[in-house]
Design a protein around this motif. Structure first.
Motif, PDB file in Angstrom:
ATOM      1  N   SER A   1      -7.673  -4.381   0.309  1.00  0.00           N
ATOM      2  CA  SER A   1      -8.103  -3.600  -0.855  1.00  0.00           C
ATOM      3  C   SER A   1      -8.557  -2.205  -0.458  1.00  0.00           C
ATOM      4  O   SER A   1      -8.199  -1.210  -1.100  1.00  0.00           O
ATOM      5  CB  SER A   1      -9.237  -4.345  -1.568  1.00  0.00           C
ATOM      6  N   VAL A   2      -9.348  -2.108   0.634  1.00  0.00           N
ATOM      7  CA  VAL A   2      -9.844  -0.806   1.088  1.00  0.00           C
ATOM      8  C   VAL A   2      -8.688   0.079   1.548  1.00  0.00           C
ATOM      9  O   VAL A   2      -8.597   1.258   1.181  1.00  0.00           O
ATOM     10  CB  VAL A   2     -10.869  -0.987   2.235  1.00  0.00           C
ATOM     11  N   ILE A   3      -7.777  -0.502   2.341  1.00  0.00           N
ATOM     12  CA  ILE A   3      -6.626   0.260   2.835  1.00  0.00           C
ATOM     13  C   ILE A   3      -5.783   0.756   1.661  1.00  0.00           C
ATOM     14  O   ILE A   3      -5.356   1.919   1.610  1.00  0.00           O
ATOM     15  CB  ILE A   3      -5.774  -0.621   3.778  1.00  0.00           C
TER      16      ILE A   3
ATOM     17  N   ILE B   1      -0.407   0.472  11.297  1.00  0.00           N
ATOM     18  CA  ILE B   1       0.248   1.658  11.834  1.00  0.00           C
ATOM     19  C   ILE B   1       1.314   1.277  12.854  1.00  0.00           C
ATOM     20  O   ILE B   1       2.429   1.821  12.849  1.00  0.00           O
ATOM     21  CB  ILE B   1      -0.799   2.602  12.477  1.00  0.00           C
ATOM     22  N   LEU B   2       1.019   0.308  13.728  1.00  0.00           N
ATOM     23  CA  LEU B   2       1.986  -0.094  14.747  1.00  0.00           C
ATOM     24  C   LEU B   2       3.259  -0.648  14.118  1.00  0.00           C
ATOM     25  O   LEU B   2       4.376  -0.275  14.499  1.00  0.00           O
ATOM     26  CB  LEU B   2       1.357  -1.129  15.686  1.00  0.00           C
ATOM     27  N   PHE B   3       3.101  -1.554  13.160  1.00  0.00           N
ATOM     28  CA  PHE B   3       4.280  -2.155  12.544  1.00  0.00           C
ATOM     29  C   PHE B   3       5.018  -1.154  11.653  1.00  0.00           C
ATOM     30  O   PHE B   3       6.251  -1.175  11.578  1.00  0.00           O
ATOM     31  CB  PHE B   3       3.877  -3.407  11.747  1.00  0.00           C
ATOM     32  N   ALA B   4       4.265  -0.293  10.968  1.00  0.00           N
ATOM     33  CA  ALA B   4       4.918   0.731  10.138  1.00  0.00           C
ATOM     34  C   ALA B   4       5.755   1.661  11.004  1.00  0.00           C
ATOM     35  O   ALA B   4       6.879   2.035  10.643  1.00  0.00           O
ATOM     36  CB  ALA B   4       3.870   1.518   9.360  1.00  0.00           C
ATOM     37  N   TRP B   5       5.231   2.030  12.162  1.00  0.00           N
ATOM     38  CA  TRP B   5       5.966   2.925  13.066  1.00  0.00           C
ATOM     39  C   TRP B   5       7.204   2.238  13.614  1.00  0.00           C
ATOM     40  O   TRP B   5       8.301   2.804  13.614  1.00  0.00           O
ATOM     41  CB  TRP B   5       5.063   3.382  14.204  1.00  0.00           C
TER      42      TRP B   5
ATOM     43  N   SER C   1      -7.807 -10.577   5.571  1.00  0.00           N
ATOM     44  CA  SER C   1      -8.955 -10.156   4.776  1.00  0.00           C
ATOM     45  C   SER C   1      -8.513  -9.404   3.520  1.00  0.00           C
ATOM     46  O   SER C   1      -7.922  -8.318   3.605  1.00  0.00           O
ATOM     47  CB  SER C   1      -9.872  -9.255   5.622  1.00  0.00           C
ATOM     48  N   GLN C   2      -8.795  -9.972   2.359  1.00  0.00           N
ATOM     49  CA  GLN C   2      -8.484  -9.301   1.099  1.00  0.00           C
ATOM     50  C   GLN C   2      -9.272  -8.002   0.954  1.00  0.00           C
ATOM     51  O   GLN C   2      -8.814  -7.042   0.349  1.00  0.00           O
ATOM     52  CB  GLN C   2      -8.780 -10.233  -0.078  1.00  0.00           C
TER      53      GLN C   2
ATOM     54  N   ILE D   1     -10.734  -1.975  11.384  1.00  0.00           N
ATOM     55  CA  ILE D   1     -10.079  -1.095  12.362  1.00  0.00           C
ATOM     56  C   ILE D   1      -8.875  -1.813  12.987  1.00  0.00           C
ATOM     57  O   ILE D   1      -7.798  -1.238  13.155  1.00  0.00           O
ATOM     58  CB  ILE D   1     -11.073  -0.656  13.452  1.00  0.00           C
ATOM     59  N   ARG D   2      -9.062  -3.111  13.307  1.00  0.00           N
ATOM     60  CA  ARG D   2      -7.958  -3.887  13.866  1.00  0.00           C
ATOM     61  C   ARG D   2      -6.799  -3.984  12.874  1.00  0.00           C
ATOM     62  O   ARG D   2      -5.624  -3.843  13.236  1.00  0.00           O
ATOM     63  CB  ARG D   2      -8.442  -5.291  14.236  1.00  0.00           C
TER      64      ARG D   2
END
Length: 576
Positions: free
Chosen positions: A55-57, A12-16, A50-51, A5-6
């Protein structure tokens, strides 16, 4: 779980934040997302390490992106695609892959022994970016032009090609005929089952929940993950299943509704995919940068050769052959998907994948710039192409001494400069009410379909760019009595009605010039420029709509519709 979640929060913050910078600097958003991923990833600040999270994202983003790509593939349009699009796409894909294998093997990349860098790169370089192309063409209002339709048709067939590659991709290490047939058989079974369910089962279910938007969204997602998981069980991939799920929904009655509901989620997860992809890109060494530049250069050159050649051979003219080639000269987001599947299956080296990502970024920026100026680039290129011996539809020069049978010769008494829907309707009206007048009309335009159709109907047509002074001069516009400009400014390339009126008035001080105004404020400027009469299409549209209201209030709407249907049935327009 809390770490995931972190990590998503950081994404999202950096993408925005970087997305805002890209928006204000007019750069592709995908570029911002990749940089955001690099900044927070293991090779940047290291905030996401974390790899498993990466991977999940990445997989979630990939599944949603392919689902949405599938939703936007219109099978009916593919079936209706003309031979121009089919041959153009076939030539571009086959030619691009053949040149790709020769080039990438020639520079030393592997082609077997468990490593298939050359194959993955030739496929990746054969695909173009739907996101970039549609965005730029939409902003330029060129989606409905001939080059725009050719470009979109090629994009759709590129997606089909990518689907076929993804079907055999897991079996590259054991590439036997039986294995390939088995892989294609599994895909065929999954596609058939998905199409049958989406045709006979899903419409009834969605009809029952049509007034419950949350259930429509949930149903679409359930279908996406069900087909994706079924594909995984068939030894394909979840990504492949998501693509098939989207394609199967693209033709059913609620496809637009589903697309509208899923779009927000799609944007969210696509953002996550590209941010996660950016996390995997290390600081490039000279070898990676060198390979990326080679990939980018090959993509541009091969796209120009393999797209321009089939279109030119099908007599589309230099302009309509060059523009789609320029539009398609970049690497697709789908290419990054293909490369990532190769990395996951250990088919290609990490250095090759990183170089492809850098090439994607370079071409995303350059192609956006080139597409926004494609008309100027095309005009600049046509002269040299003619000088090396390539003949345009005007047979090289378009001078007045060319024969009338070739569509040339000096313009006649009435000249229509530029041919779009208003001109098409005008010719149909003349054909219905005063067919003798057709013999006194000349059309000047650079749409090859318009050119061939008008020639076949016996009209006098000159192939050329109306924004070019040479075209108007050699066409003999200076001797015509009436000159009609029916194309609105929004659709003109390299000119405006005001500029054309001024130029035509210089060539012909006595002609009656009829121009078209987009805005009411343009009317006075056009008269000041030398127009004899200015049409404002919104006035005629308003009059037509008012008569519809009157007919409806009098209970005569059915009669008015019947009258319109009869008029439409009698028309034989060039542009339907």
């Amino acid at each position: 779980m809390h770490e995931l979640i972190r990590d998503i929060t950081l994404c999202i913050l950096f993408a925005w934040g970087l997305g805002l910078l890209a928006h204000f600097s007019r750069q592709p958003l995908i570029l911002a997302y990749l940089i955001a991923g690099f900044c927070i990833g293991p090779f940047g600040a290291g905030w996401v390490k974390s790899q498993e999270s990466i991977s999940v994202i990445s997989e979630l983003g990939l599944i949603f992106m392919l689902f949405m790509i599938g939703l936007e593939i219109d099978l009916k349009k593919i079936v209706r695609a003309g031979k121009v699009i089919l041959f153009a796409a076939g030539g571009q894909l086959l030619g691009g892959c053949l040149l790709g294998v020769l080039f990438f093997v020639g520079i030393g990349l592997s082609l077997g022994g468990g490593h298939f860098d050359a194959i993955y790169l030739c496929v990746a370089c054969a695909l173009s970016s739907t996101v970039i192309i549609v965005k730029v063409l939409y902003e330029k209002r060129e989606l409905d032009t001939l080059p725009g339709r050719i470009t979109l048709g090629v994009l759709v067939l590129q997606d089909i090609f990518a689907i076929l590659f993804l079907a055999v991709q897991p079996s590259l290490a054991n590439l036997e005929v039986t294995v390939i047939l088995l892989s294609i058989g599994r895909v065929a079974v999954l596609v058939a089952a998905a199409l049958l369910v989406s045709r006979y089962v899903l419409p009834r279910l969605f009809h029952q929940i049509a007034r419950r938007p949350e259930l429509i969204l949930l149903g679409a997602l359930a279908w996406c993950f069900l087909v994706a998981e079924t594909a995984e069980r068939l030894s394909l991939s979840r990504e492949m299943g998501a693509l098939i799920a989207g394609v199967s929904l693209s033709t059913f009655p609620y496809a637009l509704d589903v697309t509208a509901k899923v779009t927000t989620l799609r944007d969210f997860f696509i953002t996550l995919f590209f941010v996660a992809l950016g996390m995997t890109i290390p600081v490039p060494g000279l070898s990676v940068i060198g390979l990326a530049l080679l990939i980018a250069a090959f993509t541009v050159v091969s796209r120009l050769v393999t797209t321009f050649t089939p279109l030119y051979l099908m007599k589309q003219g230099l302009r309509a052959s060059l523009l789609p080639a320029l539009n398609l000269a970049q690497i697709s987001e789908f290419s990054l998907v293909v490369i990532q599947t190769g990395v996951t299956d250990h088919h290609i080296a990490a250095e090759t994948a990183n170089a492809t990502s850098f090439a994607f970024v370079v071409l995303a920026v350059l192609s956006t710039f080139a597409m926004s100026r494609s008309d100027e680039i095309t005009r600049w290129a046509i002269g040299p192409l003619k000088r090396i011996g390539l003949r345009d539809l005007d047979h090289g020069n378009g001078h007045a001494e060319e024969s009338h049978e070739s569509g040339h010769g000096e313009a006649r008494r009435i000249v229509i400069l530029g041919f779009f829907r208003a001109a098409s309707a005008l010719l149909a009206e003349i054909e219905r009410q005063a067919p003798v007048l057709l013999e006194q009309i000349t059309v000047v335009d650079f749409n090859p379909n318009v050119y061939q159709t008008l020639l076949s109907r016996g009209l006098h047509v000159i192939y050329g760019d109306i924004s070019s002074a040479d075209t108007l001069l050699h066409a003999g516009v200076g001797k015509s009595e009436m000159i009609i400009l029916s194309v609105p400014d929004a659709l003109l390339k390299g000119a405006s009605n005001e500029k054309l009126v001024r130029h035509v008035r210089t060539l012909n001080p006595t002609a009656m010039i009829v121009a078209t105004a987009d805005l009411l404020s343009d009317v006075g400027e056009l008269y000041a420029a030398g127009a004899s009469y200015v049409t404002v299409t919104r006035l005629s549209d308003a009059h037509e709509l008012f008569t519809v209201i009157e007919a409806a209030q009098a209970g005569l709407l059915a009669d008015k519709r019947a009258e319109l249907d009869q008029r439409l049935g009698e028309r034989r327009e060039v542009l339907p």
